[in-house]
Design an enzyme around this catalytic site. Structure first.
Site, PDB file in Angstrom:
ATOM      1  N   TRP A 151       0.846  -1.306   0.044  1.00  0.00           N
ATOM      2  CA  TRP A 151      -0.107   0.011  -0.039  1.00  0.00           C
ATOM      3  C   TRP A 151       0.736   1.299   0.088  1.00  0.00           C
ATOM      4  O   TRP A 151       0.484   2.166  -0.794  1.00  0.00           O
ATOM      5  CB  TRP A 151      -1.033   0.175   1.123  1.00  0.00           C
ATOM      6  CG  TRP A 151      -1.909  -0.909   1.086  1.00  0.00           C
ATOM      7  CD1 TRP A 151      -1.812  -2.286   2.033  1.00  0.00           C
ATOM      8  CD2 TRP A 151      -2.942  -1.315   0.073  1.00  0.00           C
ATOM      9  NE1 TRP A 151      -3.080  -2.887   1.422  1.00  0.00           N
ATOM     10  CE2 TRP A 151      -3.499  -2.457   0.448  1.00  0.00           C
ATOM     11  CE3 TRP A 151      -3.342  -0.623  -1.061  1.00  0.00           C
ATOM     12  CZ2 TRP A 151      -4.677  -2.773  -0.542  1.00  0.00           C
ATOM     13  CZ3 TRP A 151      -4.374  -0.956  -1.855  1.00  0.00           C
ATOM     14  CH2 TRP A 151      -5.054  -2.247  -1.363  1.00  0.00           C
TER      15      TRP A 151
ATOM     16  N   LYS B 223     -11.344  -1.470   7.290  1.00  0.00           N
ATOM     17  CA  LYS B 223     -10.400  -2.160   8.035  1.00  0.00           C
ATOM     18  C   LYS B 223     -10.821  -2.210   9.615  1.00  0.00           C
ATOM     19  O   LYS B 223     -11.383  -3.340  10.123  1.00  0.00           O
ATOM     20  CB  LYS B 223      -9.200  -1.758   8.043  1.00  0.00           C
ATOM     21  CG  LYS B 223      -8.677  -1.917   6.456  1.00  0.00           C
ATOM     22  CD  LYS B 223      -8.590  -3.197   5.848  1.00  0.00           C
ATOM     23  CE  LYS B 223      -8.324  -3.000   4.504  1.00  0.00           C
ATOM     24  NZ  LYS B 223      -7.226  -2.273   3.672  1.00  0.00           N
TER      25      LYS B 223
ATOM     26  N   ASP C 116      -1.154   7.175   6.225  1.00  0.00           N
ATOM     27  CA  ASP C 116      -2.209   6.271   5.824  1.00  0.00           C
ATOM     28  C   ASP C 116      -2.558   5.296   6.906  1.00  0.00           C
ATOM     29  O   ASP C 116      -1.790   4.549   7.292  1.00  0.00           O
ATOM     30  CB  ASP C 116      -2.032   5.454   4.434  1.00  0.00           C
ATOM     31  CG  ASP C 116      -2.913   4.302   4.280  1.00  0.00           C
ATOM     32  OD1 ASP C 116      -3.969   4.078   4.793  1.00  0.00           O
ATOM     33  OD2 ASP C 116      -2.700   3.541   3.062  1.00  0.00           O
TER      34      ASP C 116
HETATM   35  C1  LIG Z   1      -6.745  -1.906   2.433  1.00  0.00           C
HETATM   36  C2  LIG Z   1      -5.581  -0.668   2.675  1.00  0.00           C
HETATM   37  C3  LIG Z   1      -5.750   0.381   1.561  1.00  0.00           C
HETATM   38  C4  LIG Z   1      -6.648   0.132   0.365  1.00  0.00           C
HETATM   39  O1  LIG Z   1      -7.912   0.692   0.827  1.00  0.00           O
HETATM   40  P1  LIG Z   1      -9.171   0.989  -0.249  1.00  0.00           P
HETATM   41  O2  LIG Z   1     -10.226   1.772   0.626  1.00  0.00           O
HETATM   42  O3  LIG Z   1      -9.522  -0.149  -0.863  1.00  0.00           O
HETATM   43  O4  LIG Z   1      -8.925   1.805  -1.301  1.00  0.00           O
HETATM   44  C5  LIG Z   1      -4.781   1.299   1.525  1.00  0.00           C
HETATM   45  N1  LIG Z   1      -3.952   1.337   2.701  1.00  0.00           N
HETATM   46  C6  LIG Z   1      -3.961   0.272   3.662  1.00  0.00           C
HETATM   47  C7  LIG Z   1      -3.134   0.570   4.537  1.00  0.00           C
HETATM   48  C8  LIG Z   1      -4.671  -0.626   3.514  1.00  0.00           C
HETATM   49  O5  LIG Z   1      -4.879  -1.561   4.567  1.00  0.00           O
END
Ligand SMILES: *Cc1c(COP(=O)(O)O)cnc(C)c1O
Length: 373
Positions: free
Chosen positions: A110, A201, A177
């Site tokens: 990611w 998540k 993020d």
């Molecule tokens: C799952 C995840 C993403 C992607 O998320 P989306 O909402 O599907 O775009 C980005 N960064 C991390 C750390 C993730 O776990």
């Protein structure tokens, strides 16, 4: 109270990495609101966002998040569509000028996607990377680039099970993020210029991402940002410039209420550490299994594990893995298959995973180890 689901008298624990388990109470409340929202006689999916009940709900969600994460004034909170992945481009679009640079840490798939996207807007300095070792640790000794606009980090690396235990001190400000560990522990928001997180998540369902942004970092780039991608479009409208993902925001609202009743993020952190230690101790003491992440960087949220090489012959590994997953599923332990880039297994034990789920998994690991392979 937690996310257990009785299926023909069997309790199911969902270890999925995302979308992932939610507090049972929150999903039950959300289900009821689909039929009738706030005793209006209208279902939440059928109601205009320009109504008092919906505006009030979104405002309350915002203030709950502000309270739970102790978000200081000067920071705005947005609920936007497009997931965390849209933020990979929205962040540099708003913050990184085409003649400027930003520092990115490469700690997982990611993180890597975020930096690739940022390259489309300005210069990206990859200041550290653990790619060579399949992202099994957090590289901490690195130099920041002088003049870089911001330093980007991925708080928790969902696929590899590593987590920044202490965030690096940015020369300017951090952009983070936080998709897979937001609300799992207290954070000092003042260290960050911007935090973003897809909800699915640890915070709610897919369809909405939370953005926490210090407003004084905006408006500094020369480019003409498309209206929908400009944070400044959404701030004065409180995420209601266009139709927001109302139902997803409502589920977040119920999850935040649940978390507040539990004692907030400090109480949640204690539970998370307890759950993670339970599983890590079992893996460390196992003759069959072992964790894959460097000890000091181990995540409290995602725990990848594999068979020890000496315990299972290479030519038998695939069959034994299949057997493990099938037996786990029979016991109601679901979604334990590892990500293809790490292999083996992964247990995601987000906020809503009850300690009983981790205890059941630990019990099963012991049972499986005692079988002959
Ligand atoms: C799952 C995840 C993403 C992607 O998320 P989306 O909402 O599907 O775009 C980005 N960064 C991390 C750390 C993730 O776990």
């Amino acid at each position: 109270m937690f996310s257990t689901f009785p299926l023909m008298n069997k309790i199911v624990y969902n270890f999925s990495a995302g979308p992932s388990t939610l507090p049972k109470q929150a999903t039950a409340e959300a289900a009821a609101a689909i039929a009738d929202f706030a005793s209006t006689g209208i279902g939440i999916m059928e109601m205009s966002h320009r109504t008092k009940p919906i505006e009030g709900m979104v405002a309350e969600t915002e203030s709950l998040l502000r309270e739970l994460l102790s978000i200081p004034s000067g920071y705005e909170i947005l609920f936007l569509g497009g997931g965390a992945s849209l933020q990979f481009c929205m962040v540099p679009s708003n913050l990184l000028d085409s003649n400027a640079s930003a520092d990115y840490t490469d700690t997982g798939v990611w993180a890597n996607k975020a930096l690739k996207e940022a390259k489309k807007f300005g210069k990206v300095n990859v200041v550290c990377s653990s790619k060579e070792s399949v992202y099994n640790h957090i590289p901490k000794n690195f130099e920041q680039t002088s003049g870089a606009t911001y330093l980007h980090v991925t708080s928790n690396n969902t696929i590899y099970g590593t987590q920044w235990k202490e965030f690096p001190k940015a020369n300017t400000y951090l952009v983070c993020d936080m998709s897979s560990d937001i609300l799992s522990r207290p954070i000092d928001v003042s260290k960050f210029g911007l935090i973003y997180a897809g909800a699915q998540k640890n915070m709610g369902p897919a369809g909405v991402a939370a953005v926490i942004v210090r407003s004084d970092i905006l408006g500094k780039v020369q480019r003409d940002i498309p209206t929908m991608l400009d944070y400044r479009t959404h701030i004065p409208e409180h995420s209601m410039f266009n139709t927001p993902p109302v139902f997803s925001i409502y589920v977040v609202n119920r999850v935040l209420h649940w978390l507040k009743n539990l004692g907030g993020v400090a109480a949640m952190e204690k539970i998370n550490i307890k759950k993670a230690n339970l599983l890590y101790d079992a893996l460390d003491n196992s003759k069959l299994f072992k964790g894959t992440a460097a000890k000091e960087d181990r995540s409290t949220m995602n725990i990848p594990f594999v068979f020890r090489e000496e315990a299972v012959a290479a030519d038998k590994k695939e069959a034994v893995e299949k057997k493990f997953l099938a037996m786990a599923q029979e016991k109601g332990l679901e979604q334990l298959k590892g990500h293809r880039s790490v292999g083996g297994f992964r247990a995601s034990i987000y906020n809503a995973m009850p300690i009983e789920g981790v205890e059941a998994l630990v019990g099963f690991l012991g049972e499986f180890e005692n079988l002959a392979h």
